[in-house]
Design a protein around this motif. Structure first.
Motif, mmCIF file in Angstrom:
data_model
loop_
_atom_site.group_PDB
_atom_site.id
_atom_site.type_symbol
_atom_site.label_atom_id
_atom_site.label_comp_id
_atom_site.label_asym_id
_atom_site.label_seq_id
_atom_site.Cartn_x
_atom_site.Cartn_y
_atom_site.Cartn_z
ATOM 1 N N TYR A 5 0.853 -1.186 0.000
ATOM 2 C CA TYR A 5 0.000 0.000 0.000
ATOM 3 C C TYR A 5 0.892 1.239 0.000
ATOM 4 C CZ TYR A 5 -4.806 1.534 0.395
ATOM 5 O OH TYR A 5 -6.049 2.030 0.115
ATOM 6 N N PHE A 6 0.657 2.120 -0.971
ATOM 7 C CA PHE A 6 1.456 3.335 -1.122
ATOM 8 C C PHE A 6 0.622 4.583 -0.926
ATOM 9 C CE2 PHE A 6 4.265 0.431 -3.257
ATOM 10 C CZ PHE A 6 5.534 0.943 -3.032
ATOM 11 N N GLU A 7 1.303 5.659 -0.601
ATOM 12 C CA GLU A 7 0.730 7.001 -0.536
ATOM 13 C C GLU A 7 1.463 7.859 -1.558
ATOM 14 O OE1 GLU A 7 1.090 10.661 2.599
ATOM 15 O OE2 GLU A 7 0.410 8.740 3.392
ATOM 16 N N VAL A 25 -3.643 13.832 -1.590
ATOM 17 C CA VAL A 25 -3.087 12.529 -1.235
ATOM 18 C C VAL A 25 -3.892 11.418 -1.912
ATOM 19 C CG1 VAL A 25 -2.553 10.946 0.663
ATOM 20 C CG2 VAL A 25 -2.310 13.426 0.990
ATOM 21 N N PHE A 26 -3.182 10.528 -2.567
ATOM 22 C CA PHE A 26 -3.758 9.329 -3.184
ATOM 23 C C PHE A 26 -3.176 8.126 -2.461
ATOM 24 C CE2 PHE A 26 -3.539 12.608 -6.383
ATOM 25 C CZ PHE A 26 -4.725 12.501 -7.096
ATOM 26 N N THR A 27 -3.968 7.077 -2.284
ATOM 27 C CA THR A 27 -3.454 5.850 -1.682
ATOM 28 C C THR A 27 -3.980 4.645 -2.457
ATOM 29 O OG1 THR A 27 -5.295 5.726 -0.114
ATOM 30 C CG2 THR A 27 -3.274 6.796 0.661
ATOM 31 N N GLY A 28 -3.194 3.578 -2.452
ATOM 32 C CA GLY A 28 -3.608 2.349 -3.106
ATOM 33 C C GLY A 28 -2.454 1.374 -3.210
ATOM 34 N N ALA A 83 6.092 9.523 -3.789
ATOM 35 C CA ALA A 83 5.420 8.297 -3.384
ATOM 36 C C ALA A 83 6.258 7.579 -2.341
ATOM 37 C CB ALA A 83 5.194 7.389 -4.593
ATOM 38 N N GLY A 84 5.576 6.897 -1.450
ATOM 39 C CA GLY A 84 6.255 6.099 -0.443
ATOM 40 C C GLY A 84 5.258 5.173 0.221
ATOM 41 N N PRO A 85 5.746 4.276 1.054
ATOM 42 C CA PRO A 85 4.840 3.370 1.754
ATOM 43 C C PRO A 85 3.847 4.166 2.600
ATOM 44 C CG PRO A 85 7.118 2.702 2.074
ATOM 45 C CD PRO A 85 7.140 4.040 1.408
ATOM 46 N N TRP A 86 2.597 3.712 2.611
ATOM 47 C CA TRP A 86 1.569 4.390 3.392
ATOM 48 C C TRP A 86 1.706 3.986 4.839
ATOM 49 C CZ3 TRP A 86 -3.307 2.495 5.506
ATOM 50 C CH2 TRP A 86 -4.135 3.519 5.977
ATOM 51 N N ASN A 87 1.660 4.969 5.717
ATOM 52 C CA ASN A 87 1.684 4.712 7.151
ATOM 53 C C ASN A 87 0.351 5.148 7.729
ATOM 54 O OD1 ASN A 87 4.418 3.779 7.405
ATOM 55 N ND2 ASN A 87 5.041 5.863 6.959
ATOM 56 N N ASP A 88 -0.413 4.195 8.231
ATOM 57 C CA ASP A 88 -1.728 4.469 8.789
ATOM 58 C C ASP A 88 -1.570 5.320 10.049
ATOM 59 O OD1 ASP A 88 -4.245 4.456 9.924
ATOM 60 O OD2 ASP A 88 -4.478 2.279 9.838
ATOM 61 N N PRO A 89 -2.098 6.562 10.028
ATOM 62 C CA PRO A 89 -1.943 7.421 11.211
ATOM 63 C C PRO A 89 -2.738 6.918 12.414
ATOM 64 C CG PRO A 89 -3.372 8.465 9.605
ATOM 65 C CD PRO A 89 -2.823 7.226 8.956
ATOM 66 N N TYR A 90 -3.681 6.001 12.188
ATOM 67 C CA TYR A 90 -4.500 5.483 13.279
ATOM 68 C C TYR A 90 -4.020 4.126 13.783
ATOM 69 C CZ TYR A 90 -7.395 9.258 11.673
ATOM 70 O OH TYR A 90 -7.819 10.496 11.305
ATOM 71 N N SER A 91 -2.946 3.637 13.206
ATOM 72 C CA SER A 91 -2.409 2.344 13.621
ATOM 73 C C SER A 91 -1.773 2.459 15.004
ATOM 74 C CB SER A 91 -1.361 1.874 12.615
ATOM 75 O OG SER A 91 -0.649 0.761 13.130
#
Length: 100
Positions: A5-7, A25-28, A83-91
């Motif tokens: 999953y990227f951002e 911001v796009f994610t997928g 682009a980079g790996p997505w980091n879930d802010p709610y994790s």
């Protein structure tokens, strides 16, 4: 290469008031940063074309990609997109441990 999953962060600015700036911001899912950038740009172009034709903006596409919140008076700077790996802010992994 496995999918991750990227951002993709794309700087934006208002077309008539250049002092107004932000980030779209796009994610997928993608297999690399370059693929994430390509997919995000393709999804944005398709959404913009639909919007300009008076059609409904497509929802989420394969891999979770989508373009929501398009604003007609804002321009995206794809040359400066990152682009980079997505980091879930709610994790729970992104939160600092509780300190006394």
């Amino acid at each position: 290469m496995p999918l991750r999953y990227f951002e993709v962060d794309v700087p934006i600015h208002h077309t008539t008031n250049r002092r107004l700036k932000g980030v779209h911001v796009f994610t997928g899912e993608a297999s690399s940063k370059s693929e994430a950038l390509r997919i995000a740009h393709e999804v944005y172009d398709a959404a913009l074309a639909a919007q300009q034709a008076g059609l409904e903006v497509p929802g989420r596409q394969a891999g979770g990609w989508g373009a929501r919140g398009l604003r007609p008076d804002w321009a995206l700077d794809w040359q400066a997109a990152k682009a980079g790996p997505w980091n879930d802010p709610y994790s729970w992994l992104s939160h600092k441990p509780f300190e006394l």
